[in-house]
Enzyme design. Structure first.
Site, short mmCIF file in Angstrom:
data_model
loop_
_atom_site.label_atom_id
_atom_site.label_comp_id
_atom_site.label_asym_id
_atom_site.label_seq_id
_atom_site.Cartn_x
_atom_site.Cartn_y
_atom_site.Cartn_z
N ASP A 1 -7.22 -1.37 3.60
CA ASP A 1 -6.55 -2.36 3.01
C ASP A 1 -6.82 -3.83 3.72
O ASP A 1 -6.41 -4.57 3.29
CB ASP A 1 -4.73 -2.33 3.77
CG ASP A 1 -4.25 -0.90 3.07
OD1 ASP A 1 -4.63 -0.57 1.78
OD2 ASP A 1 -3.60 -0.23 3.83
N ASP B 1 -1.80 -0.64 5.94
CA ASP B 1 -1.93 -0.16 7.36
C ASP B 1 -3.35 0.30 7.91
O ASP B 1 -3.66 0.40 9.02
CB ASP B 1 -0.98 1.15 7.31
CG ASP B 1 -1.49 2.06 6.96
OD1 ASP B 1 -1.76 2.16 5.83
OD2 ASP B 1 -1.65 3.44 7.57
N ASP C 1 0.97 -0.95 0.04
CA ASP C 1 -0.09 -0.02 -0.05
C ASP C 1 1.20 1.36 0.05
O ASP C 1 2.16 0.88 0.37
CB ASP C 1 -0.81 -0.14 1.40
CG ASP C 1 -1.68 1.24 1.44
OD1 ASP C 1 -2.23 1.72 0.54
OD2 ASP C 1 -1.56 1.85 2.52
#
Length: 459
Positions: A333, A329, A148
């Site tokens: 996600d 995080d 990410d």
């Protein structure tokens, strides 16, 4: 007041276990019981990890049950057949007992878990909490790693760099609307907007956080939404969000986040040990994603992804037979973390949902730990294979000796117990500090970082 890593805490901030007070009086409000603290949860996860068994360990135990039954039956034959041939009872019994001892699969059963548990302990010592032996085993099988952007490759502490108000609106008014709605948001972008407002604003009512779609709320009787900008802005690098009041565009906010210092090296090391190129998954626009990719050496970029898009992409890769390890995080996600073979969450700023969903947590947010833990997992696999070979060799040699000759009982006991001790001690070698490879970046990986800007392609 500061905590580990010199992360300062100010009035109104959450205080983590282990935070150190400097000078003066400190007043802390307890918002959750001790059993729900970060430290307590980590202790609980470590306990759960030590009680779990890997897929290989479960397979060995399943085989061991049938093998043990076979050993008992074979022992009865080895005892009965010499008796029927006229051999002395004592000699036949001694041979059978010796066979049962040396053929017992104790060393085989103990071959799998000590290396994996030692690897889990070593990883925790270096800042990665692995939740189970199965996860530790799966990490080494990962062929593709996806990152990410916000809060993972970047620091997760974006700053507001520009406010562009619509006609007849002031920049401060636009910022106040956005801060009122983002007041309860856990997203790093939302916290950045609240910090930038600098003035105290009344939180919006009817607040909701819709992953990947922004946040709506009621401010002074008006419906205010803060959403990601729909169009691309060719001259802008950063995250662009729109502030809408009663459906009308009121202003545009541009935020930027600093890249983590170790991001490029971590990506390069990861790319050097995995079969497929590293992927970048982000909800940001293509220009921002390309900028991060160019600075980290990532060549496969997927931009403007909603949470469900990230999860769908991971499922597609998994469906193609590619074991995926994803690092994230935030709430956005969580679906992808759950869909991947292994999901790793950033622990310092990670959302509760991401931490609960992930299979492992990077406690100190050090990206360099990711390639290190993958290599540690592969090393643990090699130790397991070596242990199985050692155990199998001991059993084969001692059983053959007992069947074709006379194996002394003391030597049989010493061989059986010795093999068990050897495989246990061999697995515990993974507790050594040097088993964790901090590692320098391979030349091939450094070249990849240097040439990445010309190689970027968008998915």
């Amino acid at each position: 007041m500061s905590s580990g890593g010199h992360l300062r805490r100010e009035p109104g901030h959450h205080v983590l276990s282990g935070t150190v007070n400097g000078t003066g009086a400190l007043t802390v409000q307890i918002t959750s019981p001790a059993s729900e603290s970060v430290i307590a949860r980590m202790v609980s996860l470590v306990a759960e990890a030590s009680e779990t068994k890997s897929i290989r360990a479960l397979f060995v135990e399943k085989v061991e049950q049938r093998y043990s039954l076979g050993v008992v039956i074979a022992t009865l034959f080895i005892f009965a057949l010499p008796l029927l041939s006229g051999e002395d009872f004592r000699d036949a019994l001694l041979r059978a007992i010796t066979f049962m001892i040396v053929a017992s699969p104790c060393a085989v059963v103990l071959s799998t878990m000590p290396p994996l548990l030692a690897a889990i302990a070593n990883a925790a010592r270096h800042g990665i909490l692995v939740k189970s032996a199965t996860v530790m085993e799966a990490m080494g099988r990962s062929q593709l790693v996806a990152f990410d952007k916000t809060g993972t490759l970047t620091e997760g502490a974006p700053i507001l760099v520009e406010v562009t108000p619509a006609a007849r609106r002031s920049a401060q008014a636009v910022l106040n609307f956005a801060a009122a709605v983002e007041h309860h948001s856990e997203h790093p972008l939302g916290r950045a907007v609240v910090r930038a407002a600098e003035t105290t604003v009344t939180p919006a009512s009817d607040f909701r956080a819709i992953p990947g779609q922004g946040v709506p709320g009621i401010v002074d009787g008006q419906v205010v939404r803060v959403v990601q900008a729909r169009g691309e802005r060719a001259d802008t690098i950063g995250t662009v969000v729109e502030v809408q009041v009663d459906g009308q565009l009121t202003g545009i906010l541009t935020l930027q986040d600093a890249l983590r210092p170790d991001a490029a090296i971590a990506v390069a090391r990861t790319a050097a040990i995995t079969q497929y190129p590293v992927h970048l998954l982000t909800g940001d626009n293509q220009r921002t994603a390309a900028d991060i990719a160019a600075r980290t050496g990532i060549t496969d970029v997927h931009s403007r992804l909603l949470p469900e898009d990230k999860a769908a992409l991971v499922r597609r890769l998994e469906g193609d037979g590619i074991p995926v390890l994803i690092v994230g995080d935030g709430v956005n996600d969580a679906p992808a973390l759950a869909s991947a073979s292994v999901g790793i969450a950033m622990g310092r700023h990670g959302s509760d949902l991401a931490l609960e969903t992930a299979d492992a947590v990077i406690i100190r947010d050090e990206l360099a730990a990711i390639p290190s833990v993958i290599e540690l997992s592969r090393k643990a696999h090699r130790f397991v294979v070596a242990n199985l070979v050692i155990a199998g060799t001991f059993i084969a040699v001692l059983v053959t000796w007992d069947l074709i000759s006379t194996l002394p009982l003391p030597l049989a006991v010493a061989g059986h117990e010795g093999s068990t001790v050897i495989v246990a001690l061999n697995g515990l070698r993974l507790l050594r500090t040097k088993a964790w490879r901090q590692g320098s970046t391979p030349n091939r990986a450094l070249e990849q970082v240097a040439t990445a800007p010309e190689e970027i392609r968008h998915a």
